[in-house]
Scaffold this motif. Structure first.
Motif, PDB file in Angstrom:
ATOM      1  N   TRP A 119      57.856  46.510  67.945  1.00 36.17           N
ATOM      2  CA  TRP A 119      58.117  45.821  69.217  1.00 36.17           C
ATOM      3  C   TRP A 119      56.876  46.012  70.077  1.00 36.17           C
ATOM      4  CZ3 TRP A 119      59.113  42.275  72.187  1.00 36.17           C
ATOM      5  CH2 TRP A 119      59.546  42.384  73.522  1.00 36.17           C
ATOM      6  N   ASP A 120      56.129  44.931  70.247  1.00 35.29           N
ATOM      7  CA  ASP A 120      54.843  44.960  70.942  1.00 35.29           C
ATOM      8  C   ASP A 120      55.013  44.317  72.309  1.00 35.29           C
ATOM      9  OD1 ASP A 120      52.206  44.299  71.844  1.00 35.29           O
ATOM     10  OD2 ASP A 120      51.467  44.436  69.795  1.00 35.29           O
ATOM     11  N   ARG A 121      55.315  45.156  73.296  1.00 31.99           N
ATOM     12  CA  ARG A 121      55.373  44.682  74.682  1.00 31.99           C
ATOM     13  C   ARG A 121      54.407  45.515  75.505  1.00 31.99           C
ATOM     14  NH1 ARG A 121      56.672  46.534  79.374  1.00 31.99           N
ATOM     15  NH2 ARG A 121      57.031  45.024  81.055  1.00 31.99           N
ATOM     16  N   LEU A 124      49.411  44.545  73.050  1.00 29.89           N
ATOM     17  CA  LEU A 124      48.332  43.602  72.766  1.00 29.89           C
ATOM     18  C   LEU A 124      47.732  43.055  74.061  1.00 29.89           C
ATOM     19  CD1 LEU A 124      46.625  41.984  70.797  1.00 29.89           C
ATOM     20  CD2 LEU A 124      48.442  40.270  70.702  1.00 29.89           C
ATOM     21  N   ARG A 132      40.785  43.580  69.862  1.00 33.60           N
ATOM     22  CA  ARG A 132      42.047  43.027  69.345  1.00 33.60           C
ATOM     23  C   ARG A 132      42.127  42.991  67.822  1.00 33.60           C
ATOM     24  NH1 ARG A 132      42.551  37.997  73.576  1.00 33.60           N
ATOM     25  NH2 ARG A 132      43.459  39.177  75.323  1.00 33.60           N
ATOM     26  N   ALA A 136      45.022  44.741  65.693  1.00 31.39           N
ATOM     27  CA  ALA A 136      45.920  44.021  64.788  1.00 31.39           C
ATOM     28  C   ALA A 136      45.873  44.614  63.389  1.00 31.39           C
ATOM     29  CB  ALA A 136      45.544  42.539  64.757  1.00 31.39           C
ATOM     30  N   TYR A 149      57.853  41.711  63.242  1.00 35.69           N
ATOM     31  CA  TYR A 149      56.963  42.123  64.330  1.00 35.69           C
ATOM     32  C   TYR A 149      57.278  41.236  65.523  1.00 35.69           C
ATOM     33  CZ  TYR A 149      52.303  43.386  66.329  1.00 35.69           C
ATOM     34  OH  TYR A 149      51.263  43.838  67.107  1.00 35.69           O
ATOM     35  N   LEU A 151      56.554  40.217  69.258  1.00 35.90           N
ATOM     36  CA  LEU A 151      55.359  40.288  70.097  1.00 35.90           C
ATOM     37  C   LEU A 151      55.548  39.503  71.386  1.00 35.90           C
ATOM     38  CD1 LEU A 151      52.265  40.784  70.564  1.00 35.90           C
ATOM     39  CD2 LEU A 151      51.873  38.716  69.205  1.00 35.90           C
ATOM     40  N   VAL A 153      53.577  38.188  74.783  1.00 36.72           N
ATOM     41  CA  VAL A 153      52.265  37.983  75.410  1.00 36.72           C
ATOM     42  C   VAL A 153      52.448  37.168  76.684  1.00 36.72           C
ATOM     43  CG1 VAL A 153      51.052  38.082  73.205  1.00 36.72           C
ATOM     44  CG2 VAL A 153      51.762  35.861  74.119  1.00 36.72           C
ATOM     45  N   ILE A 173      46.662  34.635  68.561  1.00 35.54           N
ATOM     46  CA  ILE A 173      47.713  35.251  67.749  1.00 35.54           C
ATOM     47  C   ILE A 173      47.605  34.803  66.300  1.00 35.54           C
ATOM     48  CG2 ILE A 173      50.213  35.431  67.418  1.00 35.54           C
ATOM     49  CD1 ILE A 173      50.464  35.068  70.474  1.00 35.54           C
ATOM     50  N   CYS A 211      56.970  37.586  64.222  1.00 38.63           N
ATOM     51  CA  CYS A 211      56.004  37.498  63.119  1.00 38.63           C
ATOM     52  C   CYS A 211      56.614  38.200  61.906  1.00 38.63           C
ATOM     53  CB  CYS A 211      54.691  38.177  63.500  1.00 38.63           C
ATOM     54  SG  CYS A 211      53.968  37.550  65.039  1.00 38.63           S
TER      55      CYS A 211
END
Length: 214
Positions: A119-121, A124, A132, A136, A149, A151, A153, A173, A211
């Motif tokens: 969980w990418d909050r 990135l 970046r 990644a 995944y 994400l 943004v 992305i 993703c």
């Protein structure tokens, strides 16, 4: 006219490299916690651990980690990470939450294993644009077969706000994750608030992507 539809359908800014030379140091991130410049911080945590998952997080600010455990009323222990001099890991007493206090780019040295979900909050979008690709690569190296995944943004006019949080376009992305991931935009949400006016922008949209392994 449906203003919400008009906002969420705004085309992305054409110059994807307008923020490419922007750099924040680790010390500057730590200072944001000390000076309380943490608009990215949410009062309510995401309830992954409450659902029975084992959760691992990474944060450069020891103060931020300590505040997390205090806010959630969780007891914890801390211990050094032998593979990373000066780094620590904070673990909840139940053992289902481990938060690593270190430079994210040092994390693979800690041998933390691989993960089913990411969980990418606020990650990135906080990474210096020039880092970046390295970021990644690390995230993908930590995934298990069949991973998912998630994400989040942000989309806004990057000529009006230097970041962070940084503007991350769709093309970026795809460039970072597209070789190994199927990428689906799940939703777009207007997250503009009064505080964003101080950034000099008049709109900001959060995009949520899923993703999955190709």
């Amino acid at each position: 006219m449906d203003d919400t539809r008009t906002l969420l359908d705004i085309k992305e800014y054409p110059d994807t490299e307008v923020q490419k030379d922007r750099v924040l140091t680790l010390e500057e991130w730590q200072e944001k916690w000390v000076s309380r410049k943490i608009r990215f911080h949410q009062e309510q945590g995401h309830r992954f651990a409450d659902l029975g998952h084992s959760v691992v997080g990474v944060e450069i600010s020891e103060l931020g980690i300590q505040e997390f455990f205090t806010e959630q009323n969780l007891s914890y222990s801390e211990e050094p990470i032998m593979e990373i001099p000066g780094a620590k890991v904070f673990k909840s007493s139940k053992g289902n939450i481990s938060l690593y206090c270190c430079n994210l780019f040092d994390l693979p040295r800690a041998n933390i294993g691989k993960f089913d979900r990411i969980w990418d909050r606020g990650a990135l979008v906080a990474i210096n644009p020039g880092d970046r690709e390295r970021y990644a690569d690390i995230m993908l190296s930590l995934t298990r077969k069949g991973f998912q995944y998630l994400l989040a943004v942000l989309s806004y006019d990057p000529t009006k706000h230097a970041g962070p949080p940084f503007y991350v376009p769709d093309a970026e992305i795809k460039k970072l994750l597209g070789s190994v991931c199927n990428i689906h935009c799940l939703e777009k949400t207007d997250v503009f608030e009064e505080q964003h006016k101080s950034w000099g922008i008049d709109y900001i949209v959060e995009k949520l992507y899923l993703c999955t392994e190709k």
